[in-house]
Design an enzyme around this catalytic site. Structure first.
Site: not given
Ligand code: FCB
Length: 447
Positions: A78, A122, A167, A291, A293, A355
């Site tokens: 990607r 992006h 995002e 994505n 985290y 992500e």
């Molecule tokens: C996400 C973003 C990516 C990167 C990660 C750590 O929010 O999409 O570009 O910065 O965080």
């Protein structure tokens, strides 16, 4: 020896990057300025005044980076296409040299058997469009569809699965509401039109891609939301936060409806949503990019003393954190995916993790290695949680970790390293970290 359970046949394994974070070469081959050029060059906006002018010099070193993907055994990659390379001033004819760059990249990936999964936006909006209001201006959505058509006409013979936006929640909140990212606006809740115009852009672009027989997804930043306690105020606050962070972007694309945001005030959105918009936005997708985290623990706050927001995000205690300070909660990925399946049922298309990753305090050692054990633990934990979601019946088709190489981490500049490969910025040398070797072995064991 594999430490992971077996993933489904045909699963996509790979990594993600984004144009402004890795490419550099901001004034080459006709590229126009983007909002991130402007923002990062403005006083005090990024850590140490870092900019993406050179970044990881991927624009010149891309063959080496494709080599890294091949060495990893990736079957998917990607990356994002820089709109200001294709349309330097945000509209009009395509800049052929901009298209050539991605054309050669796609060919090189194909030669290695790596499926390209490009993201069309992006966060690097052409500055010329920002000058006309950026995503506060509905017209930006139409410009995005025109840009999408130019790129799809050139690459659509080889690229079959596309991501429209990255995002939109983070772009709206950090870029337009809180001023921490480009374009640096501090509109608070008045940033909400940015959500709708991005979603409209997604829908209009999806139509362009579908007209050409191509597959479409959007990459949404999603977080499982947990109330701080069972108190009804905390539970209600968590529901509002879930609506703002997750459902505002998932409901329209999956169901063609907006969640109830009335708790955020009377102006929520009706004034800028036009009649057919939700039908355009809600066209069926071939995939949903997630994505992930970290989860969110949300408690009640009195909106009066909290900029109109009826919630607050609490610290998550008792878990490890990344170098960025983000709590590491692998189970959150399983809970998120199972929650999406329960909420959307048959309206949920196949899911791709577009992500997931962590920053670590990496150092290059004397033996020319980077011993990023914390990243290995992070990846292993999240892949196990992902597998549990698959076992629970969620149709997950791929895992693209953030990121292939260290890069420009937006407002944090070069201080946060997310790569599988270390970038020694003074020389731009890439050094595969221990996590790279670990993931390579795991991918090989899956074959
Ligand atoms: C996400 C973003 C990516 C990167 C990660 C750590 O929010 O999409 O570009 O910065 O965080």
């Amino acid at each position: 020896m594999s430490s992971l359970p077996r993933f489904p046949e045909g699963f996509l394994w790979g990594a993600s990057t984004a144009a402004y974070q890795i490419e550099g070469a901001v004034a080459e081959d006709g590229r126009g300025p983007s909002i991130w050029d402007t923002f990062s060059h403005a006083e005090g906006r990024t850590k140490d005044g870092d900019t993406g002018d050179v970044a990881a010099d991927h624009y010149h070193r891309w063959p080496e980076d494709v080599g890294l993907l091949a060495e990893l055994g990736a079957n998917a990659y990607r990356f994002s296409i820089a709109w200001p390379r294709i349309q330097p001033s945000g509209s009009g004819a395509a800049n052929p040299r901009g298209l050539d760059f991605y054309d050669q990249l796609v060919d090189a990936l194909a030669e290695r058997g790596i499926t390209p999964v490009p993201t069309l936006f992006h966060w690097d909006l052409p500055q010329a469009l920002e000058d006309e209001g950026g995503w506060l201006n509905r017209q930006t959505a139409y410009r995005f569809a025109e840009y999408t058509a130019l790129v799809a006409d050139r690459l659509g013979d080889r690229v079959k699965l596309w991501i429209t936006l990255n995002e939109p929640f983070i772009h709206m909140s950090l870029g337009y509401a809180l001023g921490m990212h480009a374009p640096g606006r501090t509109l608070g809740l008045d940033a909400l039109p940015v959500a709708h115009h991005q979603l409209l852009a997604h829908g209009l672009a999806a139509r362009q891609l579908h007209d050409r027989g191509l597959g479409v997804m959007i990459a949404n930043n999603c977080t499982p939301v947990r109330p701080a306690s069972e108190d009804e105020h905390d539970v209600a606050a968590a529901a509002v936060y879930d609506a703002l962070h997750n459902r505002l972007f998932n409901d329209p694309v999956l169901l063609g409806t907006y969640p109830d945001l009335s708790a955020l005030g009377p102006e929520a959105y009706p004034s800028f949503v036009e009649d057919d918009d939700l039908a355009v936005i809600g066209a069926p997708l071939e995939g949903l990019g997630i994505n992930y985290y970290t989860p969110s623990v949300v408690g009640y706050a009195d909106p009066a003393g909290n900029e109109g927001l009826p919630f607050t995000l609490n610290q998550i205690e008792g878990v490890p954190t990344t170098a960025f300070g983000w709590p590491v909660v692998p189970d959150g990925l399983r809970d998120l995916l199972v929650g999406l399946r329960d909420r959307y049922g048959s309206a949920l298309p196949p899911v791709y993790i577009t992500e997931n990753g962590c920053s670590t305090n990496d150092v290059l050692t004397n033996d020319d290695r980077v011993h990023d054990t914390a990243r290995i633990d992070f990846l292993a934990g999240h892949l196990r949680a992902l597998h549990e979601a698959i076992e629970a019946g969620v149709d997950v088709r791929g895992y693209l970790t953030w990121s292939l190489i260290d890069n420009f981490e937006w407002a944090e500049g070069y201080s946060q390293r997310f790569g599988l490969a270390y970038v020694d910025y003074p020389t731009q040398r890439r050094v595969p970290k221990d996590s790279f070797h670990w993931l390579r072995d795991e991918i090989a064991a899956q074959r």
